[in-house]
Scaffold this motif. Structure first.
Motif, PDB file in Angstrom:
ATOM      1  N   LYS A 609      40.009  40.595  39.149  1.00  5.48           N
ATOM      2  CA  LYS A 609      38.864  40.251  38.305  1.00  5.48           C
ATOM      3  C   LYS A 609      38.860  38.752  37.997  1.00  5.48           C
ATOM      4  O   LYS A 609      37.813  38.089  38.067  1.00  5.48           O
ATOM      5  CB  LYS A 609      38.924  41.061  37.004  1.00  5.48           C
ATOM      6  N   THR A 612      37.865  36.726  41.134  1.00  2.00           N
ATOM      7  CA  THR A 612      36.424  36.719  41.382  1.00  2.00           C
ATOM      8  C   THR A 612      35.709  35.789  40.413  1.00  2.00           C
ATOM      9  O   THR A 612      34.815  35.023  40.808  1.00  2.00           O
ATOM     10  CB  THR A 612      35.853  38.141  41.256  1.00  2.00           C
ATOM     11  N   GLU A 671      33.621  39.591  45.898  1.00  2.00           N
ATOM     12  CA  GLU A 671      34.471  40.727  45.529  1.00  2.00           C
ATOM     13  C   GLU A 671      35.554  40.916  46.594  1.00  2.00           C
ATOM     14  O   GLU A 671      35.264  41.132  47.766  1.00  2.00           O
ATOM     15  CB  GLU A 671      33.638  42.005  45.404  1.00  2.00           C
TER      16      GLU A 671
END
Length: 808
Positions: A609, A612, A671
């Motif tokens: 996370k 990204t 992603e």
């Protein structure tokens, strides 16, 4: 009788029948001082006549001359008002004001109570304040004051354009000149220094002509250098060499304008301040150096630079006209006659060159979110307006919707540029508005307080200065301080106030002594011998000259140990993805003020996370250039750009459009990616394909094929080439082709190459080339490349990429 007298009656009739008019009159015709006096007793006039001048000196001189005509002193029937001085009395009917004063006047009172007519003199100079003032006055006239008269006056102006802007206002033209002026072209040796050429022209003019001489120079530096050269070489004892520019004290300006003493002559060395609305007594000779210094604003750096440029034809005519104000004159030009045709007709209007933060704030106060609907001859550049609104938003002057905020309203009450008004307001909130106002005075008036680069020295110099200009500036500063809310006591650091006004000019020392990095990312330098060059941090007020780095002209020190506390609101924290030499990805957290990194540290390895988010942050910071565009993605993007230019149904793939749609096509690519470099070219191209509407997919290769089919195979089409899609191909490979190839209905540019792949011809009409200039190309190429075929009729020959066997 002056030429303007011949058109006074038609002008009165026009303004009696309607509420707008345009007056065109040549230099020296007398419009500035005759027209206001002729209109002041008209039966339709209900209130004062305002006469707008582009410069303070011109305003004061025009008022003095009109008052003298009436046998009065300024402040009687005729008065004047500038930012520094005012001579207005209870009986004043004609008020000569600078254009900036009028802009503030109409913003404070849109109804212009007590004003019957506004005369825009020398409108051809196209200052930002004049353009805005006319637009606002026209709004007032249409919405509130149909009885208000507006008269635009100029010597060199597109009168048709102004008339159209004012809905067909009548145009009155005064013909002729008060006195004839002979023009003499002196030329100039390009290897000779400009000041040397001017000094030589001065001595020539003094020897050939009688009377005083007015010399036009681009700036103060040239004025002082020419004065030194002339004084060194002058052998005539009755010549007074005097400067004239806006930064001089009033007494020195008056010395330049007033007649020379009996038996003496003057050489007046002037900037463009003497170009219009100003009669210098006794001058019958003009020397035009042909140069002018004009401001150029750079939205990317936030800096306004002074550029030295050739004068326009209209400015040259204005300057020439100064020689014929009171008697026949002579104008010497330091260029050749044929070069006059190469001069631009007019200088670009200031609205297209200037910092527009003041305009954007004035529009917000007027209640206008844009310039749409305003009577402007030229619209401001969209980029500069966007940058201006960005600055105002950062200052807190505009709210989230782009309207005027409470702080913005406060700034409009302080008659300064938005940045300086914000600085004075911040100083007032800290209990010391007067320090902010003094700094604003030094920044607004060139040379005020001395010439030191250190702002602290300038402020001390201002306190000690006893000239009239300094006293007027201090009175003005007191008014600014009161408008901001008051407060005085030398309690606030000048450097911090500069940082508030110009945060992008905060600078940190780097490299050699005197070298600095600005928060904007540019470099700046100081002489290593200047005491400020030893300071680790500076707040810079003024910079000048340079492509990649600038010279510091005015700055203040910032305490290094208080950067964190004093500039906390300007410090941002940024996490960026970085790759160590081992290949491991880490997150580096930096604290920075713009491009200046305060400190940086590794805060750990990123999870998916965080990774990204870091990649997204890179795109937000660096744009699409952070991606690794390969041949597939770049080629597809160029093809789509070509199609979009012809049909908006195809997706817009410009940087701005792709960034605006980044959530649709780019964010999904991030992603699972470990770096932007790691995103494959093919995946990037496929993401772009996802932007194409489904019904257009099958037409992509039909309308914009990636390659051109040729008799021997195919050749790549470069859709990003200048001038349209282009194919570079050896000429022999197109033998036998009789129809020029097209893509999307557009002829391809064919760059035809020799066997060594050097350009032979560029054409968009292959059959015409075969039947025309091919013969000349063939004659040259046969000798250079004898082993390759060069048929007389290539349209009927067979395509080949082979050379003939040796011996054939």
């Amino acid at each position: 009788m002056l030429p303007i007298h011949a058109v006074l009656e038609p002008l009165k009739v026009a303004l009696s029948a309607g509420n707008t008019a345009v007056l065109a009159a040549p230099p020296g015709a007398g419009k500035t001082t005759v027209v206001p006096l002729a209109l002041v007793d008209q039966p339709w006039l209900d209130g004062k006549v305002l006469v707008l001048e582009p410069r303070r000196l011109a305003a004061r001189a025009a008022a003095d001359r009109m008052a003298t005509t009436l046998g009065e002193q300024p402040g009687g029937t005729v008065g004047y008002r500038t930012r520094l001085q005012s001579r207005i009395g209870p009986n004043t009917r004609i008020e000569v004001i600078t254009e900036g004063v009028f802009t503030r006047m109409i913003l404070d009172d849109p109804g212009l109570d007590g004003v019957g007519a506004v005369l825009f003199d020398e409108f051809h100079e196209r200052s930002l304040d004049a353009d805005l003032g006319l637009a606002l006055a026209r709004d007032t006239q249409k919405l509130l004051r149909e009885d208000l008269r507006l008269l635009v006056m100029s010597a060199t102006l597109d009168v048709v354009g102004v008339s159209r802007l004012l809905d067909g206002a009548p145009v009155i033209e005064a013909e002729g000149r008060a006195w004839p002026v002979e023009t003499r072209y002196m030329g100039r040796n390009p290897s000779e220094r400009f000041e040397e050429a001017v000094a030589r022209a001065c001595l020539t003019a003094l020897g050939e002509e009688t009377g005083s001489v007015l010399i036009f120079l681009p700036g103060q530096g040239e004025i002082h250098r020419v004065a030194r050269l002339v004084n060194e070489r002058l052998r005539l004892p009755n010549i007074d060499v005097v400067p004239l520019y806006g930064g001089l004290d009033r007494a020195e300006q008056d010395r330049a304008i007033e007649p020379a003493a009996v038996g003496r002559r003057k050489l007046v060395l002037a900037t463009s301040v003497a170009e219009t609305s100003l009669t210098i007594e006794g001058v019958r000779v003009v020397i035009d150096g042909g140069l002018s210094r004009v401001p150029r604003f750079e939205p990317s750096s936030g800096l306004t630079r002074l550029a030295t440029v050739k004068v326009s034809r209209s400015s040259a005519e204005q300057r020439r006209g100064r020689a014929g104000r009171t008697e026949p004159g002579v104008c010497y030009r330091l260029w050749d006659e044929e070069q006059t045709r190469g001069l631009v007709p007019h200088q670009r209007p200031e609205i297209q060159e200037a910092d527009l933060t003041g305009l954007a704030l004035d529009l917000a106060r007027w209640g206008a979110r844009s310039v749409d609907g305003l009577a402007l001859l030229d619209p401001p550049p969209a980029g500069a307006m966007a940058e201006a609104r960005k600055v105002l938003t950062r200052l807190g002057a505009l709210d989230a919707d782009g309207g005027l905020s409470k702080h913005g309203l406060r700034l409009t009450k302080i008659p300064l540029s938005p940045r300086l008004a914000h600085m004075v307001a911040v100083a007032s909130d800290a209990g010391d508005a007067m320090t902010g106002a003094r700094i604003a005075a030094v920044l607004s008036e060139p040379g005020l307080g001395g010439s030191s680069i250190d702002l602290a020295d300038r402020l001390i110099g201002l306190e000690r200065d006893r000239t009239q200009r300094a006293r007027d500036s201090m009175k003005l500063a007191e008014r600014w301080a009161r408008a901001a809310g008051g407060g005085s006591g030398w309690t606030i650091d000048p450097g911090l106030l500069l940082a508030e006004a110009f945060p992008e000019r905060i600078a940190r020392a780097r490299g050699k002594t005197g070298e600095y990095l600005l928060a904007s990312g540019r470099g700046a330098v100081l002489e290593a011998t200047d005491h400020l060059a030893r300071e680790p941090w500076l707040a810079i007020a003024d910079l000048g000259g340079g492509d990649t780095r600038d010279r510091v002209r005015l700055a203040a020190a910032l305490a290094a140990d208080r950067i964190d506390s004093d500039l906390a609101g300007l410090i941002s924290t940024e996490d960026r993805l970085a790759r160590e030499p081992s290949g491991r990805s880490v997150i580096r957290r930096s604290r920075r003020i713009g491009a200046i990194v305060l400190d940086e540290k590794i805060v750990g390895a990123p999870d998916a996370k965080t990774l990204t988010a870091a990649l997204r942050a890179e795109i937000e910071a660096d744009g699409l250039g952070a991606l690794k565009w390969g041949e597939q993605a770049s080629g597809l993007r160029a093809r789509l750009a070509f199609l979009h230019a012809r049909d908006p149904a195809w997706p817009d793939v410009s940087d701005n459009a792709l960034l605006a749609a980044r959530e649709d096509w780019l964010w999904p690519l991030l992603e699972g990616a470990k770096s932007l470099d790691g995103i494959a070219d093919g995946r990037l191209a496929e993401a772009l394909r996802g932007l194409i509407p489904w019904d257009l997919h099958r037409r992509l290769d039909e309308l914009a094929p990636p390659r051109l089919v040729t008799p021997l195979g195919s050749a790549n089409i470069d859709y990003a080439a200048e001038g349209g899609p282009r194919v570079d191909i050896r000429v022999q490979e197109l033998f036998g082709v009789t129809t020029h190839p097209t893509v999307g209905g557009v002829p391809l540019t064919l760059a035809l190459l020799s066997p060594a792949r050097r350009p032979v011809q560029v054409t968009k009409d292959l059959p015409r080339f075969w039947s025309g200039s091919w013969a000349a190309v063939r004659a040259e190429m046969r000798g250079r490349y004898p082993r390759h075929p060069w048929p007389e009729n290539p349209a009927e020959a067979q395509a080949t990429n082979r050379a003939k066997p040796r011996g054939t």
